[in-house]
Motif scaffolding. Structure first.
Motif, PDB file in Angstrom:
ATOM      1  N   ILE A 172       0.829  -1.206   0.000  1.00 15.76           N
ATOM      2  CA  ILE A 172       0.000   0.000   0.000  1.00 15.76           C
ATOM      3  C   ILE A 172       0.867   1.263   0.000  1.00 15.76           C
ATOM      4  CG2 ILE A 172      -1.610   1.372   1.395  1.00 15.76           C
ATOM      5  CD1 ILE A 172      -2.879  -1.243   2.310  1.00 15.76           C
ATOM      6  N   LYS A 195       2.982   1.970  -3.239  1.00 15.80           N
ATOM      7  CA  LYS A 195       2.104   2.475  -4.288  1.00 15.80           C
ATOM      8  C   LYS A 195       1.709   3.920  -4.015  1.00 15.80           C
ATOM      9  CE  LYS A 195      -2.414   1.712  -6.424  1.00 15.80           C
ATOM     10  NZ  LYS A 195      -3.655   0.893  -6.399  1.00 15.80           N
ATOM     11  N   ALA A 196       1.440   4.234  -2.741  1.00 17.74           N
ATOM     12  CA  ALA A 196       1.033   5.595  -2.385  1.00 17.74           C
ATOM     13  C   ALA A 196       2.158   6.592  -2.623  1.00 17.74           C
ATOM     14  CB  ALA A 196       0.591   5.642  -0.925  1.00 17.74           C
ATOM     15  N   GLU A 203      -0.087   9.736  -3.292  1.00 17.71           N
ATOM     16  CA  GLU A 203      -1.426   9.657  -2.714  1.00 17.71           C
ATOM     17  C   GLU A 203      -1.472  10.188  -1.282  1.00 17.71           C
ATOM     18  OE1 GLU A 203      -2.140   5.474  -3.271  1.00 17.71           O
ATOM     19  OE2 GLU A 203      -3.147   5.800  -5.190  1.00 17.71           O
ATOM     20  N   VAL A 234      -6.290   6.192   0.086  1.00 17.83           N
ATOM     21  CA  VAL A 234      -6.269   4.927  -0.641  1.00 17.83           C
ATOM     22  C   VAL A 234      -7.707   4.465  -0.863  1.00 17.83           C
ATOM     23  CG1 VAL A 234      -5.499   2.532  -0.630  1.00 17.83           C
ATOM     24  CG2 VAL A 234      -4.050   4.308   0.356  1.00 17.83           C
ATOM     25  N   ASP A 235      -8.055   4.205  -2.101  1.00 16.25           N
ATOM     26  CA  ASP A 235      -9.384   3.674  -2.446  1.00 16.25           C
ATOM     27  C   ASP A 235     -10.501   4.525  -1.845  1.00 16.25           C
ATOM     28  OD1 ASP A 235      -8.123   1.608  -3.792  1.00 16.25           O
ATOM     29  OD2 ASP A 235      -8.082   0.330  -2.015  1.00 16.25           O
TER      30      ASP A 235
END
Length: 640
Positions: A413, A416-417, A422, A448-449
């Protein structure tokens, strides 16, 4: 204007004045001398020519030829013979302008030579009166050449004197750089001491005075730090073990559970020392107090190795340790129990005492009462077994997963962030005593999401999977972007990794050089534990931030007040007091005395003291009376 420039200006003015005065005096003296000599020459030449003409008799043509021959030598401006009736018999005149001397020079320095006058006679008969004036252009040319040469010599002398003065000034003013640096450091609230005193008396006196000032500040900080330490011991520390008492420990736990940083999750452990009353009867109170003291020392050795950990004696027999960021409660319980068991062995009491314990992991917004209830349950169960067993309590609503699976899940997570940017910043106002904005505190958020995660929910995993340095860089850039977009003063938190890692300081230096426009509104703060654990790196980071116009401070201050005196040469702008010392401050005399003294120390070295986690107006009013400069928290709002 700098002292160096002022001294140079004084030297130039002095040399220029001497040059002008010397040239003027010398030139005027030369002019007067030439005028006198020219007057004598005119008189002598007139008398000599008159005697010569007397020998020619009264023949006018012969007189004219004689005067013409004399005039044609080129040394005379005027030769004139006037008969007794006043009629000009002979007159020869020439232009007296000097070819090599400027007109302004001739007009400025007029040579007033007296004209030579003589009577011309032939026996007893008077032929006339002879007037003679020698050519003055030679005198002007001589005067101009001498003045020109004199000016050149003076300029050359001035140049040599200037070079010598420059060397002398450098030698004299070299110590000034040291004096200026010390003065600048004191102005930036870095009270340094110079051991190499300059030889120049005035500079030596100045350095001595500033060294005395720095020494007095250091002495005052040392005294006030001891006073703070004593106040903290009296109101927060158990006298036997040297650990926190129950109330300050629970306030620390409550503050961690409500924080917006990586302290909001971690592990908590309680270990009980059984059979204490019988031990007191068997070995005596003094021996058991020594045992408990050594247990406190052993637990302190554990917590000082980690940032933000705390240990406490909750009551006579229960010892607790809170470990922010640690997502491994079983390891914490084992380490705490092992340290206490080693003390029992040293005192030969391991057979008489059991160390049952309970441990659990906590998350953001868990309640203190729920955590303690959870631990009480497993602690009772462990004690009933009659052995030194550590039982881990798990929240009922948590799905247990192996630690390595959770770590890999969060690594995916977070990587990716970071790659997709993000992260964002929240904004909470920090205000002064009049509720005017000091800056916005900007904790990081993870998106996230379509879900936003508070810092306390993901920061522990950032550190665990080794991505703290990348997140610090992203937060740093986000703060500068926020300032560019809004112009608001913005404060961001850097982790311990940012202070410990020299590569982050180098990276930040490059960023700050490229984004100088936003730096004047950037406030950087690091945890108290980082500042005191890596003092040299912290000073270096602070110096670079301030050199680019930013401000630097320490957050969560209050747990290591004994080290506060080491900050005398850092140049901090502000200190943020940990929320655990602010909670219910209006009804806590011990913490009031502590914060009042802390404010005095801060104000003495020119540092703002700001309170974290203010909950309500009652706390805010009490803090103002103690001398707090600003505050942030749920109970704080900007003035309308």
């Amino acid at each position: 204007m700098s002292l160096h420039k002022q001294l140079w200006a004084a030297i130039i003015v002095l040399l220029t004045s001497l040059l002008i005065v010397s040239i003027v005096i010398t030139t005027l003296s030369a002019r007067d001398y030439l005028s006198e000599q020219l007057s004598l020459k005119n008189t002598d030449d007139a008398n000599n020519l008159a005697l010569f003409l007397e020998q020619k008799g009264t023949d006018t043509d012969l007189l004219k030829l004689t005067v013409a021959a004399k005039f044609d030598t080129g040394y005379y401006e005027l030769i004139e013979l006037v008969n007794p009736e006043g009629k000009t018999v002979i007159r020869k005149a020439a232009d007296g302008v000097a070819a090599n001397a400027p007109g302004w020079f001739v007009r400025l320095l007029t040579i007033n030579a007296e004209t030579g006058i003589a009577n011309v006679q032939a026996g007893w008969e008077q032929i006339g009166t002879l007037t003679l004036r020698s050519q003055s252009r030679f005198a002007y040319e001589e005067l101009w050449e001498s003045s020109y040469l004199l000016t050149g010599l003076f300029l050359l002398t001035a140049l040599v004197a200037g070079v010598a003065s420059n060397l002398l000034l450098k030698r004299i003013l070299n110590p000034l750089d040291m004096v200026v640096e010390q003065a600048r450091s004191i102005g930036e609230r870095r009270f340094i001491t110079n051991t190499d005193e300059p030889r120049t008396l005035e500079f030596q006196q100045l350095v001595t005075a500033m060294n005395d000032l720095s020494a007095r500040v250091k002495s005052m900080l040392g005294q006030e730090t001891k006073r703070l330490q004593n106040l903290q011991r009296e109101s927060h520390v158990d006298k036997i073990t040297g650990l926190y008492n129950r109330e300050p420990f629970l306030r620390t736990l409550e503050s961690a559970l409500q924080s917006n940083d990586d302290r909001s999750s971690g592990s908590l452990c309680i270990v009980r020392v059984t059979n204490l009353s019988n031990l007191n009867k068997e070995f005596g109170r003094k021996a058991i107090d020594a045992l408990l003291h050594d247990m406190g020392t052993a637990l302190n050795r554990i917590v000082v190795q980690h940032n933000g950990w705390s240990a406490a004696r909750l009551n006579g027999s229960d010892f607790a340790v809170i470990a922010p960021r640690l997502q491994d409660a079983a390891t914490l319980g084992s380490d705490v129990q092992g340290a206490m068991s080693a003390v029992l062995e040293d005192h030969d009491t391991e057979k008489q005492v059991q160390l049952p314990g309970g441990t659990t992991e906590y998350q953001l917004e868990d309640s203190v009462s729920a955590l303690l209830s959870r631990l009480d349950g497993v602690l009772i169960a462990s004690e009933r077994e009659g052995s030194s067993t550590i039982v881990q309590a798990h929240p009922a609503n948590v799905l247990l997963r192996p630690m390595h699976e959770q770590a890999e899940h969060w690594r995916s997570i977070l990587e990716k962030a970071i790659a997709n940017r993000e992260f964002s910043l929240a904004k909470f106002p920090v205000v002064d005593a009049n509720n005017r904005l000091i800056h916005y505190e900007a904790p990081v958020r993870l998106q996230v999401d379509s879900k936003t995660w508070n810092a306390g929910q993901f920061l522990p995993w950032v550190h665990r999977v080794g991505l703290a340095d990348e997140l610090d860089k992203r937060v740093f850039e986000l703060a500068l972007d926020e300032i560019d977009n809004t112009g608001h003063p913005t404060a961001v938190n850097l982790s311990v990794a940012a202070v410990a890692d020299n590569s982050f300081i180098s990276w930040a230096e490059n960023v700050m050089e490229k984004r100088t426009g936003a730096m004047s509104q950037l406030w950087i703060e690091t945890p108290e534990s980082a500042a005191f654990r890596f003092p040299e790196n912290f000073k270096r980071l602070t110096a670079r931030i301030k050199a680019h116009g930013g401000r630097a401070g320490i957050e969560h201050i209050g747990h290591q007040l004994a080290k506060l005196g080491t900050l005398h040469d850092v140049g901090l702008d502000y200190l943020k007091v940990d929320a655990s010392f602010v909670r219910h401050i209006d009804a806590n005399p011990g913490n009031q005395a502590l914060l009042r003294t802390l404010c005095t120390v801060g104000h003495t070295i020119g540092v703002r003291v700001i309170a974290e986690g203010v909950q309500n107006e009652q706390e805010w009013m009490a803090l103002k009376e103690l001398g707090i400069d600003g505050a942030t928290g749920p109970g704080i709002s900007l003035a309308s």
